[in-house]
Design a protein around this motif. Structure first.
Motif, PDB file in Angstrom:
ATOM      1  N   HIS A  14      -2.070   1.677   9.242  1.00 11.50           N
ATOM      2  CA  HIS A  14      -0.665   1.816  10.561  1.00 11.50           C
ATOM      3  C   HIS A  14       0.676   1.715   9.981  1.00 11.50           C
ATOM      4  O   HIS A  14       1.275   2.829  11.309  1.00 11.50           O
ATOM      5  CB  HIS A  14      -1.605   0.412  11.204  1.00 11.50           C
ATOM      6  N   GLN A  15       1.110   1.420   9.375  1.00 17.63           N
ATOM      7  CA  GLN A  15       2.567   1.500   9.230  1.00 17.63           C
ATOM      8  C   GLN A  15       2.871   2.979   8.588  1.00 17.63           C
ATOM      9  O   GLN A  15       3.942   3.497   8.164  1.00 17.63           O
ATOM     10  CB  GLN A  15       2.884   0.107   8.447  1.00 17.63           C
ATOM     11  N   ASP A  16       1.181   3.166   7.593  1.00 18.80           N
ATOM     12  CA  ASP A  16       2.110   4.731   7.015  1.00 18.80           C
ATOM     13  C   ASP A  16       2.354   5.817   7.716  1.00 18.80           C
ATOM     14  O   ASP A  16       3.410   6.632   8.343  1.00 18.80           O
ATOM     15  CB  ASP A  16       0.703   4.917   6.178  1.00 18.80           C
ATOM     16  N   HIS A  17       1.296   5.629   9.251  1.00 18.90           N
ATOM     17  CA  HIS A  17       1.350   6.297  10.004  1.00 18.90           C
ATOM     18  C   HIS A  17       2.702   6.478  11.037  1.00 18.90           C
ATOM     19  O   HIS A  17       3.271   7.077  10.909  1.00 18.90           O
ATOM     20  CB  HIS A  17       0.015   6.445  10.845  1.00 18.90           C
ATOM     21  N   LEU A  18       2.329   5.140  11.050  1.00 20.27           N
ATOM     22  CA  LEU A  18       4.381   5.251  11.630  1.00 20.27           C
ATOM     23  C   LEU A  18       5.164   5.795  11.251  1.00 20.27           C
ATOM     24  O   LEU A  18       5.760   5.866  11.861  1.00 20.27           O
ATOM     25  CB  LEU A  18       4.473   3.994  12.495  1.00 20.27           C
ATOM     26  N   TYR A  19       5.773   5.139   9.698  1.00 15.97           N
ATOM     27  CA  TYR A  19       7.009   5.317   9.464  1.00 15.97           C
ATOM     28  C   TYR A  19       6.569   7.315   8.029  1.00 15.97           C
ATOM     29  O   TYR A  19       7.562   7.483   8.285  1.00 15.97           O
ATOM     30  CB  TYR A  19       6.935   4.808   8.223  1.00 15.97           C
ATOM     31  N   ASP A  20       5.671   7.642   8.300  1.00 21.75           N
ATOM     32  CA  ASP A  20       5.594   9.020   8.296  1.00 21.75           C
ATOM     33  C   ASP A  20       6.244   9.404   9.648  1.00 21.75           C
ATOM     34  O   ASP A  20       6.983  10.770   9.595  1.00 21.75           O
ATOM     35  CB  ASP A  20       4.213   9.817   7.925  1.00 21.75           C
ATOM     36  N   LEU A  21       6.275   9.309  10.438  1.00 22.76           N
ATOM     37  CA  LEU A  21       6.489  10.031  11.908  1.00 22.76           C
ATOM     38  C   LEU A  21       8.130   9.876  12.171  1.00 22.76           C
ATOM     39  O   LEU A  21       8.231  10.618  12.439  1.00 22.76           O
ATOM     40  CB  LEU A  21       5.751   9.333  13.362  1.00 22.76           C
ATOM     41  N   ARG A  22       8.590   8.845  11.588  1.00 23.78           N
ATOM     42  CA  ARG A  22      10.140   8.127  11.511  1.00 23.78           C
ATOM     43  C   ARG A  22      10.406   8.843  10.885  1.00 23.78           C
ATOM     44  O   ARG A  22      11.476   9.323  11.051  1.00 23.78           O
ATOM     45  CB  ARG A  22       9.954   7.235  12.315  1.00 23.78           C
ATOM     46  N   GLY A  23      10.140   9.092   9.408  1.00 23.72           N
ATOM     47  CA  GLY A  23      10.617   9.965   8.547  1.00 23.72           C
ATOM     48  C   GLY A  23      10.881  11.161   8.966  1.00 23.72           C
ATOM     49  O   GLY A  23      12.200  11.646   9.145  1.00 23.72           O
ATOM     50  N   ALA A  24       9.650  11.991   9.543  1.00 27.57           N
ATOM     51  CA  ALA A  24      10.569  13.041  10.299  1.00 27.57           C
ATOM     52  C   ALA A  24      11.440  13.082  11.659  1.00 27.57           C
ATOM     53  O   ALA A  24      12.176  13.910  11.878  1.00 27.57           O
ATOM     54  CB  ALA A  24       9.163  13.796  11.205  1.00 27.57           C
ATOM     55  N   TYR A  25      11.233  11.874  11.944  1.00 25.53           N
ATOM     56  CA  TYR A  25      12.163  11.564  13.400  1.00 25.53           C
ATOM     57  C   TYR A  25      13.234  11.310  12.962  1.00 25.53           C
ATOM     58  O   TYR A  25      14.282  11.729  13.313  1.00 25.53           O
ATOM     59  CB  TYR A  25      12.088  10.282  13.961  1.00 25.53           C
TER      60      TYR A  25
END
Length: 429
Positions: free
Chosen positions: A318-329
């Motif tokens: 779950h943290q991988d998914h979140l921080y992948d998205l935050r990386g793009a953000y």
């Protein structure tokens, strides 16, 4: 998923027309549709898969009359600082692992695991800097970059160490294999891409062991690291070696993006600005619209197999998914997800097309909400029946990521660059 960059260019690009019948030379296209330049065709993962140019052309001289150099320069600074933070986090994890090896106990093993979990987000946000043949994907000498040795998955656990029913399996169980960097790399993903021997997930497996508990992560005993037994001594050496390798790989990326050096950053900043901007937007769009939506989520949802879960041993997918998205953000905002830099991609888009920027903001917000609503741990979703609320929440996240990927391609088109996300018809926006 590492070493599996499927690129489906056919049908996405607008190809150049032939200058005249029988001519082998393609004519340059200038039209009001801002047609992309020709895409070279090549094998999976090859340089020929890339567009010959990321720039879009127009017969309107004012179509792209804006300066993107501040955004390109800010991006290079963000990449360097992000890789530095990732390497620093991995170095702290190495310190915790060395402390555990010096004095194995339940407490020191728990501390090493905590250090792994704490170090992951700083690496995961850097995945927005992939998918355009930067130094993580392609080395300066043209060979494959370090990414497959950093974050490859899924992991065939039995290729590394013992698993249930196979107490002497893997490289660690084979006393004939010398445990050196060279021997470990020589066996990495040779016959099968799941025969992973290095990187975050190999370390994860060695810290947690197999995840055999449907309610929690793996539970490898600390006694696996008590010195004196042949397999334990080999396991200790293996874990220490690949942890050093991970830190070194991350430091090498930091060096490639360091300022005032003869490295990739210098070459990147020397590109025509919109060529560089094309790499920026393609990286983030491909991470969100394909890698995250398809490889990280859809594949696992379709198979229902825990082996397709990203960080399955620690149950931290779950943290991988979140921080992948935050990386793009972070790329969109030009820095951390808490602030917006004046030289950010968002600020540039807002100055040119406020409605487009606002719509992109909304889709980032929607995607962030969708990923936080998914059930934890991720493998509980895989066990849920089709049509159940956990499945529906995960499928909503897939849809949100794909919508954001399409939107980022539209941003690219408006800023004069070609963006193609495998599986999404985004080339023409």
């Amino acid at each position: 998923m590492a070493v599996k960059h499927i690129r489906l260019w056919t049908g996405f690009g607008t190809f150049l027309s032939v200058a005249a019948a029988g001519s082998a030379t393609a004519a340059t296209v200038f039209d009001d549709s801002h047609a992309p330049m020709m895409l070279a065709q090549g094998g999976e993962g090859s340089e020929e898969d890339r567009p010959s140019s990321y720039k879009l052309l127009s017969n309107d001289p004012q179509a792209y009359a804006f300066d993107v150099r501040p955004q390109v320069q800010a991006y290079a600074k963000l990449v360097q600082s992000s890789y530095a933070a990732s390497a620093n986090g991995a170095d702290r994890m190495r310190t915790a692992i060395k402390a555990m090896l010096a004095k194995p106990s339940a407490e020191t093993l728990a501390a090493a695991r905590a250090a792994w979990v704490e170090a992951r987000p700083a690496y995961i946000v850097t995945e927005a800097f992939r998918f355009y043949d930067g130094p993580i994907d392609v080395r300066p000498d043209g060979e494959t970059g370090p990414e497959p040795h950093i974050n490859a998955w899924p992991v065939n656990e039995a290729f590394i160490d013992y698993v249930k029913g196979q107490p002497r399996s893997g490289i660690i169980g084979d006393a004939k294999v010398a445990l050196t960097r060279e021997s470990i790399l020589a066996r990495d993903q040779v016959s099968d891409e799941s025969d992973v021997t290095t990187g975050w997930h190999a370390i994860e497996f060695l810290l947690w062991g197999q995840d055999l508990d449907i309610k929690g992560p793996g539970n490898r005993p600390f006694t696996d690291y008590v010195a004196g037994k042949a397999s334990n001594d080999r396991r200790r050496l293996y874990l220490s070696t690949i942890t050093d390798m991970l830190v070194d790989d991350l430091r090498s990326l930091e060096v490639q993006w360091a300022p005032d050096a003869d490295n990739y950053r210098r070459k990147f900043l020397a590109l025509e600005p919109r060529e560089a901007l094309g790499r920026v937007i393609n990286g983030m769009a491909n991470l969100v619209g394909h890698e995250l939506a398809t490889e990280r989520l859809s594949v696992a949802l379709d198979s229902g197999d825990q082996e397709d879960e990203h960080s399955c041993f620690s149950d931290t997918t779950h943290q991988d998914h979140l921080y992948d998205l935050r990386g793009a953000y972070n790329v969109w905002l030009g820095g951390s997800a808490e602030t917006m830099a004046p030289d950010s991609l968002r600020a540039l888009t807002m100055s040119i097309d406020p409605a487009l920027a606002s719509r992109t903001d909304a889709l980032f917000t929607q995607a962030l909400a969708a990923v936080t609503l998914m059930d934890v741990p991720f493998d509980s979703i895989l066990r849920a029946p089709n049509g159940s609320p956990p499945r529906q929440r995960a499928e909503a996240a897939v849809a949100a990521f794909q919508a954001l990927g399409v939107q980022l391609a539209k941003v690219g088109k408006r800023l004069g660059v070609l963006v193609i996300v495998p599986g999404l018809e985004t080339a023409t926006g």
